[in-house]
Design a protein around this motif. Structure first.
Motif, PDB file in Angstrom:
ATOM      1  N   PHE A 190      57.772  21.298  51.233  1.00 10.79           N
ATOM      2  CA  PHE A 190      58.387  20.840  52.485  1.00 10.79           C
ATOM      3  C   PHE A 190      57.285  20.462  53.477  1.00 10.79           C
ATOM      4  O   PHE A 190      57.338  19.404  54.113  1.00 10.79           O
ATOM      5  CB  PHE A 190      59.268  21.944  53.073  1.00 10.79           C
ATOM      6  N   LEU A 218      56.509  16.765  54.981  1.00 13.11           N
ATOM      7  CA  LEU A 218      56.597  16.502  56.421  1.00 13.11           C
ATOM      8  C   LEU A 218      55.338  15.776  56.900  1.00 13.11           C
ATOM      9  O   LEU A 218      55.421  14.782  57.637  1.00 13.11           O
ATOM     10  CB  LEU A 218      56.780  17.815  57.187  1.00 13.11           C
ATOM     11  N   GLN A 251      66.951  25.239  60.395  1.00 14.84           N
ATOM     12  CA  GLN A 251      67.773  24.124  59.929  1.00 14.84           C
ATOM     13  C   GLN A 251      67.867  23.043  61.001  1.00 14.84           C
ATOM     14  O   GLN A 251      67.789  21.845  60.700  1.00 14.84           O
ATOM     15  CB  GLN A 251      69.168  24.625  59.551  1.00 14.84           C
ATOM     16  N   ALA A 282      64.714  21.015  60.961  1.00 19.34           N
ATOM     17  CA  ALA A 282      64.670  20.088  59.819  1.00 19.34           C
ATOM     18  C   ALA A 282      65.486  18.832  60.144  1.00 19.34           C
ATOM     19  O   ALA A 282      65.075  17.706  59.821  1.00 19.34           O
ATOM     20  CB  ALA A 282      65.210  20.775  58.572  1.00 19.34           C
ATOM     21  N   GLU A 283      66.628  19.031  60.786  1.00 16.86           N
ATOM     22  CA  GLU A 283      67.470  17.887  61.169  1.00 16.86           C
ATOM     23  C   GLU A 283      66.771  17.034  62.234  1.00 16.86           C
ATOM     24  O   GLU A 283      66.878  15.802  62.220  1.00 16.86           O
ATOM     25  CB  GLU A 283      68.819  18.392  61.674  1.00 16.86           C
ATOM     26  N   ASP A 323      64.226  14.724  60.610  1.00 18.01           N
ATOM     27  CA  ASP A 323      64.878  13.556  60.019  1.00 18.01           C
ATOM     28  C   ASP A 323      65.216  12.520  61.081  1.00 18.01           C
ATOM     29  O   ASP A 323      65.038  11.309  60.874  1.00 18.01           O
ATOM     30  CB  ASP A 323      66.162  13.978  59.284  1.00 18.01           C
ATOM     31  N   PHE A 334      64.629  15.957  54.964  1.00 12.39           N
ATOM     32  CA  PHE A 334      64.250  17.339  55.282  1.00 12.39           C
ATOM     33  C   PHE A 334      65.475  18.246  55.427  1.00 12.39           C
ATOM     34  O   PHE A 334      65.407  19.438  55.138  1.00 12.39           O
ATOM     35  CB  PHE A 334      63.378  17.375  56.543  1.00 12.39           C
ATOM     36  N   THR A 335      66.581  17.659  55.840  1.00  9.55           N
ATOM     37  CA  THR A 335      67.823  18.430  55.897  1.00  9.55           C
ATOM     38  C   THR A 335      68.245  18.860  54.500  1.00  9.55           C
ATOM     39  O   THR A 335      68.745  19.977  54.312  1.00  9.55           O
ATOM     40  CB  THR A 335      68.938  17.584  56.541  1.00  9.55           C
ATOM     41  N   TRP A 386      65.745  21.665  53.177  1.00 10.43           N
ATOM     42  CA  TRP A 386      65.739  22.960  53.872  1.00 10.43           C
ATOM     43  C   TRP A 386      66.484  24.068  53.118  1.00 10.43           C
ATOM     44  O   TRP A 386      65.955  25.176  53.001  1.00 10.43           O
ATOM     45  CB  TRP A 386      66.303  22.797  55.289  1.00 10.43           C
TER      46      TRP A 386
END
Length: 270
Positions: A17, A21, A58, A61-62, A65, A74-75, A78
């Motif tokens: 992850f 990123l 979470q 992560a959103e 994106d 990334f969503t 996660w």
């Protein structure tokens, strides 16, 4: 060379992850400070996330994106980060816990994970043998989402008084944690009872959970030194239910239990 440069993306899902990123951010031409600003996090936290030293939430992560235009990449990653933060032997329990309609828990050392504050969870995990503390803290907090669902499970928690008296993380952490227990008790779907020292010997020889479902047999989970054990054996589940009934019989009433928690909380040094 930075920690992110030395990161092996194949070492864990969290590392993958983090490397993804950084890769997507660089390809999008977005400086780290700019991503931090637009995702509403500090540059130091973003640096730790890109080095796999912190687990993103979470929501974060959103945000990645949205800012990077990564089409939900990334969503989607996660949940895998959270799932693989757990030891492999613990994942089946987490999956069953999320499906349970009734959860019965007995603890004689620490507050059960579903009711732990972040600071308390971190102190508990830092004292343990695993070195993936931040991943495990994030995973433990994620488990608590089931209590915030529209129809959460019924939760019955029996604690040995020892749980209240054991100082985990210091007075400030304990005050916050005891406050969380009192807050949880306000929900009609939660029952918290304490087995006082005055009860003497009792049926709780070690921590255990009993999960009940809309369909299917109850499942028993018992903790161990190296790993826990799940069982659907009718005889073992029946014995555990009997032990739980005996624990509830010698425990203080829910009201008296909360009074004891408040007393212990008041006695903590400021």
């Amino acid at each position: 060379m930075s920690a992110a440069d030395k990161l092996d993306p194949t070492s864990s899902v969290l590392a993958f992850f983090a490397s993804e990123l950084r890769r997507v951010r660089l390809e999008a031409g977005v400086p780290q400070k700019e991503l931090a600003r637009r995702a509403y996090v500090t540059p130091s936290l973003l640096c730790k996330i890109e080095s796999a030293c912190r687990v993103p939430s979470q929501d974060l992560a959103e945000q990645f994106d949205q800012v990077l235009g990564s089409d939900g990449h990334f969503t989607r990653l996660w949940p895998l980060v959270i799932k693989h933060a757990y030891p492999s032997w613990f994942r089946p329990f987490v999956e069953l816990e999320a499906q349970a309609t009734i959860i019965r828990s007995f603890e004689n050392q620490v507050v059960p994970g579903l009711l732990q504050t972040e600071s308390y969870a971190r102190a508990v995990l830092e004292a343990g043998p695993l070195d993936t503390v931040e991943e495990l803290v994030a995973a433990r907090l994620e488990r608590q989402r089931i209590l915030r669902r529209e129809t959460p499970p019924e939760l019955w928690v029996v604690l040995d008084e020892n749980v209240l008296r054991r100082s985990v993380g210091g007075p400030a952490v304990m005050r916050e944690q005891l406050g969380r227990l009192m807050e949880a008790s306000e929900s009609r779907r939660n029952v918290i009872q304490v087995v006082p020292y005055s009860a003497g010997a009792h049926a709780g020889l070690g921590p255990f959970w009993i999960l009940s479902f809309v369909e299917g047999a109850d499942v028993l989970y018992t903790d161990g030194l190296f790993q826990g054990q799940l069982s659907a054996d009718p005889g073992e589940v029946r014995t555990a239910l009997r032990a739980y009934d005996l624990l509830r019989a010698v425990a203080l009433s829910p009201r008296a239990s909360i009074d004891l928690i408040a007393t212990v909380m008041k006695d903590l040094n400021p």
